[in-house]
Design a protein around this motif. Structure first.
Motif, PDB file in Angstrom:
ATOM      1  N   ARG A  18       5.518  -5.166  -2.148  1.00 54.99           N
ATOM      2  CA  ARG A  18       4.168  -5.624  -2.615  1.00 54.99           C
ATOM      3  C   ARG A  18       2.758  -5.454  -1.666  1.00 54.99           C
ATOM      4  NH1 ARG A  18       4.319  -5.011  -7.808  1.00 54.99           N
ATOM      5  NH2 ARG A  18       5.542  -6.867  -8.971  1.00 54.99           N
ATOM      6  N   ASN A  19       1.981  -5.214  -1.867  1.00 52.76           N
ATOM      7  CA  ASN A  19       0.729  -4.997  -1.068  1.00 52.76           C
ATOM      8  C   ASN A  19       1.117  -4.144  -0.080  1.00 52.76           C
ATOM      9  OD1 ASN A  19      -0.858  -7.176  -2.370  1.00 52.76           O
ATOM     10  ND2 ASN A  19       0.330  -8.635  -1.381  1.00 52.76           N
ATOM     11  N   SER A  27      -4.495  -3.443   3.172  1.00 54.71           N
ATOM     12  CA  SER A  27      -3.464  -3.690   2.221  1.00 54.71           C
ATOM     13  C   SER A  27      -3.546  -4.812   1.193  1.00 54.71           C
ATOM     14  CB  SER A  27      -1.849  -3.535   2.790  1.00 54.71           C
ATOM     15  OG  SER A  27      -1.779  -4.456   3.715  1.00 54.71           O
ATOM     16  N   HIS A  28      -4.095  -5.800   2.177  1.00 56.14           N
ATOM     17  CA  HIS A  28      -4.319  -7.140   1.732  1.00 56.14           C
ATOM     18  C   HIS A  28      -5.673  -7.653   1.342  1.00 56.14           C
ATOM     19  CE1 HIS A  28      -0.016  -7.859   2.992  1.00 56.14           C
ATOM     20  NE2 HIS A  28      -0.043  -9.087   2.375  1.00 56.14           N
ATOM     21  N   GLU A 217       3.897   1.162  -3.568  1.00 53.55           N
ATOM     22  CA  GLU A 217       3.753  -0.218  -4.444  1.00 53.55           C
ATOM     23  C   GLU A 217       4.532  -0.487  -5.333  1.00 53.55           C
ATOM     24  OE1 GLU A 217       1.912  -3.932  -5.038  1.00 53.55           O
ATOM     25  OE2 GLU A 217       1.876  -2.823  -3.281  1.00 53.55           O
TER      26      GLU A 217
END
Length: 233
Positions: A18-19, A27-28, A217
């Motif tokens: 994830r992320n 990414s976050h 992702e």
């Protein structure tokens, strides 16, 4: 462009990405706390489920962390190096998949950010990589599970902690990032890639074997044995 740092996946078994920086950078959604290229991994079972069941709590309330396959799984050192930072003492929060349960959690996000690294990363550790001028951080570790101390040498694949749900975390997972310094509050994120893993795309049932790269992702990954000549970091 800063060259990417290649590390090993910090676990065994199958985990959901994830992320991922393969989707977007930062990414976050932020460059703060050295997390520009960070990635999260959630432990799954052979059916690629994150938890053993779903019920009314999943839809309306919080859930016990013990439901989640990631919780308590071993977290491994992603590279050879020396431990330069360890923080313990944070609790493991209840898990939140429910949109209702996520509302009060989201309202507390600004306060956690003001509190700094420990409120965001929870229990965490930082390793100065032996063969690179870089530092790899592992966050959201289980309360009381960190097995290493500052100044201790570690080798890639060594168990250093367990997966938990401490800090800024809605359910058990491992957060991984590489930085140019040991202090996340002042460091910049560094691009990374992972050595040799099997990847199941979210768009396909079959898997591919990747010698190096970033999971897409929503992909599920599983580390594969590393050839000795590839253990450069």
């Amino acid at each position: 462009m800063t060259p990417e740092i290649v590390i090993s996946l910090p676990f065994e078994g199958r985990w959901l990405a994830r992320n991922s920086p393969a989707r977007r950078v930062p990414s976050h959604g932020t460059d703060l706390m050295g997390g520009r290229y960070a990635i999260d991994f959630i432990g799954v079972d052979h059916r690629h489920r994150v938890a053993e069941r779903r019920d009314w709590r999943t839809l309306l309330a919080t859930e016990p962390v013990e439901r989640f396959f990631a919780y308590g799984r071993p977290v491994l050192a992603p590279a050879d190096g020396v431990v330069v930072q360890v923080h313990q003492g944070e609790i493991d929060h209840v898990a939140r998949r429910s949109q209702l349960a996520l509302v009060p959690y989201a309202l507390g996000q600004a306060a956690r950010l003001r509190q700094g690294v420990t409120a965001l990363a929870g229990n965490h550790l930082v390793i100065a990589m032996r063969h690179e001028s870089a530092f790899v951080a592992l966050a959201h570790l289980r309360a009381g599970s960190v097995r290493v101390t500052v100044g201790e040498k570690v080798t890639a694949g060594q168990r250093v902690a367990d997966c938990g749900n401490s800090g800024n975390s809605t359910h058990p997972h491992v957060h991984v990032q590489v930085m140019d310094g040991p202090d996340a509050s002042a460091a910049q994120g560094v691009p990374m890639a992972f050595r040799r893993f099997r990847e199941w795309s979210r768009r396909a049932d079959h898997f591919q074997i990747r010698e190096s790269g970033l999971p897409e992702e929503g992909a599920v990954v599983e580390p594969l044995p590393i050839i000795a000549s590839d253990m450069g970091t």
